[in-house]
Design an enzyme around this catalytic site. Structure first.
Site, PDB file in Angstrom:
ATOM      1  N   ASP A  15       0.829  -1.211   0.000  1.00  0.00           N
ATOM      2  CA  ASP A  15       0.000   0.000   0.000  1.00  0.00           C
ATOM      3  C   ASP A  15       0.867   1.267   0.000  1.00  0.00           C
ATOM      4  O   ASP A  15       1.959   1.277   0.546  1.00  0.00           O
ATOM      5  CB  ASP A  15      -0.912  -0.006   1.235  1.00  0.00           C
ATOM      6  CG  ASP A  15      -2.044   1.008   1.105  1.00  0.00           C
ATOM      7  OD1 ASP A  15      -2.386   1.378  -0.029  1.00  0.00           O
ATOM      8  OD2 ASP A  15      -2.572   1.428   2.149  1.00  0.00           O
ATOM      9  N   HIS A  32       2.029   3.482  -9.180  1.00  0.00           N
ATOM     10  CA  HIS A  32       1.797   2.053  -9.414  1.00  0.00           C
ATOM     11  C   HIS A  32       2.954   1.432 -10.205  1.00  0.00           C
ATOM     12  O   HIS A  32       3.351   0.297  -9.948  1.00  0.00           O
ATOM     13  CB  HIS A  32       0.472   1.840 -10.150  1.00  0.00           C
ATOM     14  CG  HIS A  32      -0.728   2.247  -9.327  1.00  0.00           C
ATOM     15  ND1 HIS A  32      -0.872   1.889  -8.005  1.00  0.00           N
ATOM     16  CD2 HIS A  32      -1.825   2.980  -9.631  1.00  0.00           C
ATOM     17  CE1 HIS A  32      -2.014   2.382  -7.534  1.00  0.00           C
ATOM     18  NE2 HIS A  32      -2.609   3.047  -8.494  1.00  0.00           N
ATOM     19  N   LEU A 126      10.835 -20.458  -5.381  1.00  0.00           N
ATOM     20  CA  LEU A 126       9.900 -19.602  -4.635  1.00  0.00           C
ATOM     21  C   LEU A 126       8.540 -19.658  -5.309  1.00  0.00           C
ATOM     22  O   LEU A 126       8.451 -19.588  -6.541  1.00  0.00           O
ATOM     23  CB  LEU A 126      10.410 -18.151  -4.649  1.00  0.00           C
ATOM     24  CG  LEU A 126       9.468 -17.153  -3.972  1.00  0.00           C
ATOM     25  CD1 LEU A 126      10.064 -16.676  -2.651  1.00  0.00           C
ATOM     26  CD2 LEU A 126       9.207 -15.930  -4.820  1.00  0.00           C
TER      27      LEU A 126
HETATM   28  C1  IPE Z   1      -5.194  -2.681   0.005  1.00  0.00           C
HETATM   29  O1  IPE Z   1      -4.938  -1.325  -0.218  1.00  0.00           O
HETATM   30  C2  IPE Z   1      -5.264  -3.428  -1.280  1.00  0.00           C
HETATM   31  C3  IPE Z   1      -4.006  -3.580  -2.004  1.00  0.00           C
HETATM   32  C4  IPE Z   1      -2.828  -3.219  -1.579  1.00  0.00           C
HETATM   33  C5  IPE Z   1      -4.114  -4.221  -3.280  1.00  0.00           C
HETATM   34  P1  IPE Z   1      -6.120  -0.253  -0.264  1.00  0.00           P
HETATM   35  O2  IPE Z   1      -5.480   1.054  -0.483  1.00  0.00           O
HETATM   36  O3  IPE Z   1      -7.143  -0.685  -1.251  1.00  0.00           O
HETATM   37  O4  IPE Z   1      -6.735  -0.388   1.190  1.00  0.00           O
HETATM   38  P2  IPE Z   1      -7.632   0.639   2.027  1.00  0.00           P
HETATM   39  O5  IPE Z   1      -8.710   1.119   1.100  1.00  0.00           O
HETATM   40  O6  IPE Z   1      -6.742   1.746   2.466  1.00  0.00           O
HETATM   41  O7  IPE Z   1      -8.145  -0.159   3.177  1.00  0.00           O
HETATM   42  C1  IPE Z   2      -1.740   0.266  -3.356  1.00  0.00           C
HETATM   43  O1  IPE Z   2      -1.470   1.629  -3.375  1.00  0.00           O
HETATM   44  C2  IPE Z   2      -2.027  -0.277  -4.738  1.00  0.00           C
HETATM   45  C3  IPE Z   2      -3.418  -0.685  -4.941  1.00  0.00           C
HETATM   46  C4  IPE Z   2      -4.336  -0.712  -4.036  1.00  0.00           C
HETATM   47  C5  IPE Z   2      -3.781  -1.093  -6.279  1.00  0.00           C
HETATM   48  P1  IPE Z   2      -2.658   2.698  -3.316  1.00  0.00           P
HETATM   49  O2  IPE Z   2      -3.079   3.010  -4.728  1.00  0.00           O
HETATM   50  O3  IPE Z   2      -3.740   2.243  -2.436  1.00  0.00           O
HETATM   51  O4  IPE Z   2      -1.893   3.932  -2.704  1.00  0.00           O
HETATM   52  P2  IPE Z   2      -2.465   4.958  -1.612  1.00  0.00           P
HETATM   53  O5  IPE Z   2      -2.924   4.155  -0.437  1.00  0.00           O
HETATM   54  O6  IPE Z   2      -3.569   5.721  -2.273  1.00  0.00           O
HETATM   55  O7  IPE Z   2      -1.275   5.806  -1.282  1.00  0.00           O
HETATM   56 MG    MG Z   3      -4.095   2.473  -0.429  1.00  0.00          MG
END
Ligand code: IPE
Ligand code: IPE
Ligand code: MG
Length: 248
Positions: A15, A32, A126
């Site tokens: 995240d 991303h 792995l």
């Molecule tokens: C969790 O991240 C999902 C992934 C890393 C794929 P999110 O950004 O979607 O989670 P929330 O919304 O903060 O809980």
């Molecule tokens: C995690 O990073 C990737 C996915 C959930 C696809 P985020 O896109 O949730 O990044 P933040 O949390 O907005 O910084």
């Molecule tokens: Mg996020």
């Protein structure tokens, strides 16, 4: 305390990509892309440390509700990453597995995922599990449905439905539960990742944003894991006694 313990299975909620990009005045999509680079590096770092299973949360069931533009860009990124990375993963002895609701993904992506799984199926260094369109609640519901089908077909009696049968129908069936869960990005929550399988995982939360995650952060999580006493509901005294028995 077990200073030599290396987890067999590490699971990571990757995240913070969006915030990483925002800090740099870049579009979320750039975050991303940087996230894919961090994922590539962590796969190799885990393999070198003798970790045999790594599960990466790449896209959740709930992430479909993000703006269409971001979802589309993520899907293109997954396609590109698959095309670009599979050769190297294969060359490095990595077996790829995907978990999640495949039917919600494009036919092209589904085909590439299946081809990557097939191509790498005999690799043993792995196992890399990529959770795409995955939700822990979806997983438990689809497992329950599969068991209900077995019962309806007369292959299973209702009173035979137990934890072991349900676990066999989950997406990670046959794999060890994660020993260590890492979440980057500063939030302390599971966000519908492997709800069943994380029952006794050690959790490591770090403020580090996913694109900045590297070997130093991984080693900090592993050091904490090695230092912790995993009791699985028992008492410390019982564990010490068991260790004594094992040594005999
Ligand atoms: C969790 O991240 C999902 C992934 C890393 C794929 P999110 O950004 O979607 O989670 P929330 O919304 O903060 O809980
Ligand atoms: C995690 O990073 C990737 C996915 C959930 C696809 P985020 O896109 O949730 O990044 P933040 O949390 O907005 O910084
Ligand atoms: Mg996020």
């Amino acid at each position: 305390m077990n200073p030599t313990a290396t987890p067999v299975h590490v699971a990571i909620i990757m995240d913070g990509n969006g915030r990483w990009a925002r800090q740099r005045m870049m579009p979320r999509q750039a975050g991303h892309r940087a996230g894919v680079r961090a994922a590539r590096a962590v796969v190799e770092a885990c393999a070198r440390r003798g970790i045999s299973h790594l599960s990466l949360f790449a896209f959740s069931s709930e992430n479909w509700r993000r703006p269409q533009r971001e979802v589309g860009a993520l899907m293109r990124l997954f396609l590109e990453a698959l095309e670009r990375e599979v050769d190297e993963l294969h060359g490095n002895g990595v077996r790829l597995r995907f978990i999640g609701d495949r039917s919600s993904l494009s036919a092209e992506l589904q085909a590439r995922m299946a081809a990557a799984e097939e191509r790498t199926r005999d690799n043993a260094r792995l196992v890399l599990v990529v959770a795409l369109a995955y939700g822990g609640r979806w997983d438990i519901a689809q497992a329950a449905r599969a068991l209900a089908d077995d019962v309806a077909a007369g292959e299973l009696a209702p009173d035979q439905v137990d934890e072991a049968h349900l676990a066999q129908r989950l997406a990670l069936a046959g794999m060890p539960d994660p020993d260590l869960l890492i979440r980057t990005g500063g939030e302390h929550r599971i966000s519908n990742f492997l709800l069943w399988n994380l029952a006794y995982s050690e959790c490591w939360f770090t403020d580090c944003l996913w694109p900045d995650f590297g070997e130093a952060e991984l080693d900090a999580a592993l050091a904490r894991f090695a230092a912790v006493e995993r009791r699985f509901g028992l008492t410390s005294e019982q564990l010490v006694a068991e260790e004594g028995e094992d040594a005999c």
